[in-house]
Design an enzyme around this catalytic site. Structure first.
Site, mmCIF file in Angstrom:
data_model
loop_
_atom_site.group_PDB
_atom_site.id
_atom_site.type_symbol
_atom_site.label_atom_id
_atom_site.label_comp_id
_atom_site.label_asym_id
_atom_site.label_seq_id
_atom_site.Cartn_x
_atom_site.Cartn_y
_atom_site.Cartn_z
ATOM 1 N N LYS A 53 4.436 8.585 8.926
ATOM 2 C CA LYS A 53 4.336 8.059 10.165
ATOM 3 C C LYS A 53 5.176 8.459 11.357
ATOM 4 O O LYS A 53 5.302 9.185 11.972
ATOM 5 C CB LYS A 53 4.223 6.481 10.383
ATOM 6 C CG LYS A 53 3.038 5.965 9.191
ATOM 7 C CD LYS A 53 2.650 4.568 9.243
ATOM 8 C CE LYS A 53 1.188 4.550 8.731
ATOM 9 N NZ LYS A 53 1.186 3.786 7.354
ATOM 10 N N ASP A 110 9.114 2.704 -0.367
ATOM 11 C CA ASP A 110 7.941 3.234 0.568
ATOM 12 C C ASP A 110 8.489 2.776 1.938
ATOM 13 O O ASP A 110 7.943 1.616 2.391
ATOM 14 C CB ASP A 110 6.689 2.849 -0.220
ATOM 15 C CG ASP A 110 5.680 3.681 0.836
ATOM 16 O OD1 ASP A 110 5.984 4.179 2.048
ATOM 17 O OD2 ASP A 110 4.411 3.482 0.448
ATOM 18 N N TYR A 118 1.001 -1.108 -0.093
ATOM 19 C CA TYR A 118 0.093 0.142 -0.006
ATOM 20 C C TYR A 118 0.813 1.287 -0.187
ATOM 21 O O TYR A 118 1.809 1.324 0.694
ATOM 22 C CB TYR A 118 -0.844 -0.132 1.288
ATOM 23 C CG TYR A 118 -1.731 1.274 1.519
ATOM 24 C CD1 TYR A 118 -2.703 1.457 0.430
ATOM 25 C CD2 TYR A 118 -1.624 2.278 2.630
ATOM 26 C CE1 TYR A 118 -3.536 2.557 0.665
ATOM 27 C CE2 TYR A 118 -2.449 3.179 2.654
ATOM 28 C CZ TYR A 118 -3.384 3.380 1.877
ATOM 29 O OH TYR A 118 -4.353 4.644 1.932
HETATM 30 C C1 LIG Z 1 0.427 4.211 5.959
HETATM 31 C C2 LIG Z 1 1.156 4.302 4.698
HETATM 32 C C3 LIG Z 1 0.972 5.181 3.521
HETATM 33 C C4 LIG Z 1 -0.165 5.995 3.506
HETATM 34 O O1 LIG Z 1 0.001 7.111 4.505
HETATM 35 P P1 LIG Z 1 -0.729 8.280 5.069
HETATM 36 O O2 LIG Z 1 -0.301 9.008 6.087
HETATM 37 O O3 LIG Z 1 -1.984 7.070 5.795
HETATM 38 O O4 LIG Z 1 -1.320 8.526 4.081
HETATM 39 C C5 LIG Z 1 1.658 4.975 2.449
HETATM 40 N N1 LIG Z 1 2.809 3.874 2.596
HETATM 41 C C6 LIG Z 1 2.721 3.045 3.463
HETATM 42 C C7 LIG Z 1 3.875 1.712 3.474
HETATM 43 C C8 LIG Z 1 2.165 3.157 4.485
HETATM 44 O O5 LIG Z 1 2.112 2.232 5.768
#
Ligand SMILES: *Cc1c(COP(=O)(O)O)cnc(C)c1O
Length: 436
Positions: A274, A241, A146
């Site tokens: 995060k 990511d 994601y």
């Molecule tokens: C949480 C997450 C996102 C999205 O971040 P948001 O702050 O919720 O938009 C994107 N990539 C990864 C791997 C994530 O865990």
């Protein structure tokens, strides 16, 4: 009918009148596990208290950001101080430089970084930057990863390798995802075939190095090595990511973990979120100077944000990073997470429940499966009903894990050995009911 006296349920009923599904992010609604979402009243350290005043040991920690636990004194002080000086200016501040310098000092693959407000925004901007910098349109992503909810990334695999993906959300036109190729995680042969077919048109490959959005699945070292090699060979950018793994699995993030196994390994663009906000809306993307200078106002790739680099959020993030870089922080956090995973594994084994688990730093995952899955299809072989029994059993016992089997878990420095013991004891008693 007697009126429901459970305050969580009352709030959920009220919320559903005014907010779609009663929540502002779908997983919070407990749709996968059923039951009533717990409305949080307040949180402190490793715990939160729900609307009924019940205490829970929190293994979600806002889905990762709360690596120091809730209300860490140094972070709280930094936020309060920053708030007194003003909430938002729409003009640059010194703290943005400090946070950028701090991030760059910890993640040496980046020469420059741009701050934004959410992981979605950071991922979306990283893709635009990769496309702008390469002059190419196509990208590779992996099933089960994601990267936020930008249109081009809400895609599932198409019918075959030669075909591009299908939208996973209504409202995403097929044309918008026609450049997105979705491959199986950890499948080297498929990766090589995709580069052979499309290498010259690929702007980037985006991957979660440890996929935390299909619970916890590591990219194998050979797979990550091939991702790096093939991107380099074909002039595509490797986008890691690390929104979840960044400053969560190690001080140097997941790229530091892979660099130990693959000498010289580094991504072209890193996406962070995060933990770097410590619980405030803050995310970032960064990379080499030549790539980052493609961004406006220097270059042709447009990207902007009213609240980007917000002074209160940067204070929160900076204070958080200053704590986690203290000597021994990650050793202690890793040991604690490992003790949780080992304790859960031993309890499952003692009760004869199929169980596999893994962890890195302060992030963990477990499956009610004999062996750890390697890709999304294998993750989805987990038995949802058994997971739900485990989830609700733990919830009843005051242990709060993710309300869906495809989500990772998070331990903070505020979790004590006693919290881990209490969790393992709760799990053992639920495993008893799952056995046989
Ligand atoms: C949480 C997450 C996102 C999205 O971040 P948001 O702050 O919720 O938009 C994107 N990539 C990864 C791997 C994530 O865990």
């Amino acid at each position: 009918m007697t009126p429901n006296t459970d305050r969580n349920q009352q709030l959920f009923d009220r919320a559903r009148q005014v907010i779609p599904g009663g929540v502002n992010s779908p997983v919070r609604a407990f749709r996968a596990v059923g039951g009533t979402p717990r409305f949080v009243q307040r949180a402190e350290g490793a715990y939160f208290w729900d609307a009924e005043g019940k205490r829970h040991i929190d293994y979600i920690g806002s889905w990762g950001p709360m690596i120091l636990g809730h209300g860490h004194p140094a972070v709280l002080e930094a936020v309060q101080k920053a708030a007194l000086d003003g909430f938002s200016f729409g003009a640059p501040t010194e703290r943005e430089i400090e946070l950028a310098e701090e991030i760059l000092s910890l993640v040496p693959s980046m020469d420059m970084v741009r701050l934004v407000s959410s992981g979605t925004e950071a991922g979306m901007s990283a893709i635009r930057l990769a496309r702008g910098a390469t002059g190419r349109s196509k990208l590779i992503k992996f099933e089960g990863c994601y990267h936020g909810h930008a249109d081009a990334l809400l895609v599932k695999a198409g019918s075959g390798l030669a075909t591009f993906g299908n939208p996973t959300s209504a409202g995403v036109p097929p044309e918008v995802v026609q450049h997105t190729l979705v491959l199986e995680y950890n499948n080297v042969a498929q990766l090589e075939e995709a580069f052979a077919l499309h290498g010259k048109e690929l702007a980037c490959l985006i991957i979660e190095p440890i996929a935390g959005n299909m619970n916890f699945v590591r990219a194998s070292v050979p797979f990550m090595r091939r991702c790096r090699e093939l991107c380099t060979e074909h002039g595509a950018l490797l986008v890691l990511d690390e929104v979840m793994t960044g400053f969560r699995v190690a001080l140097g993030s997941a790229q530091g973990v892979y660099a130990k196994a693959i000498p010289g390994f580094k991504p072209d663009i890193s996406v962070l979120g995060k933990v770097i906000g410590g619980g405030m809306p803050l995310a970032a993307f960064g990379g080499p100077r030549a790539v980052m200078e493609q961004l406006a106002p220097l270059g042709p790739v447009y990207q902007a944000g009213t609240l980007s680099g917000n002074p209160v959020a940067t204070a929160c993030g900076l204070a958080t990073l200053k704590e986690i870089r203290k000597p021994g922080f990650f050793d202690a956090l890793s040991a604690k997470t490992k003790s949780l995973v080992d304790g859960l594994s031993a309890a499952a084994k003692a009760e004869g429940v199929a169980f596999s688990a893994d962890c890195e730093g302060g992030m963990f995952g477990f499956f009610l499966l004999d062996v750890l899955p390697q890709n999304y299809t294998q993750v989805m072989k987990s038995d949802g009903a058994r997971f739900n029994t485990l989830f609700h059993g733990l919830l009843d016992r005051g242990v709060y894990i993710a309300p869906a089997l495809y989500e990772a878990g998070f331990v903070s420095s505020a979790h004590s050995a006693a919290d881990v013991e209490e969790t393992v004891a709760a799990a053992r008693s639920v495993f008893k009911s799952l056995a046989g």
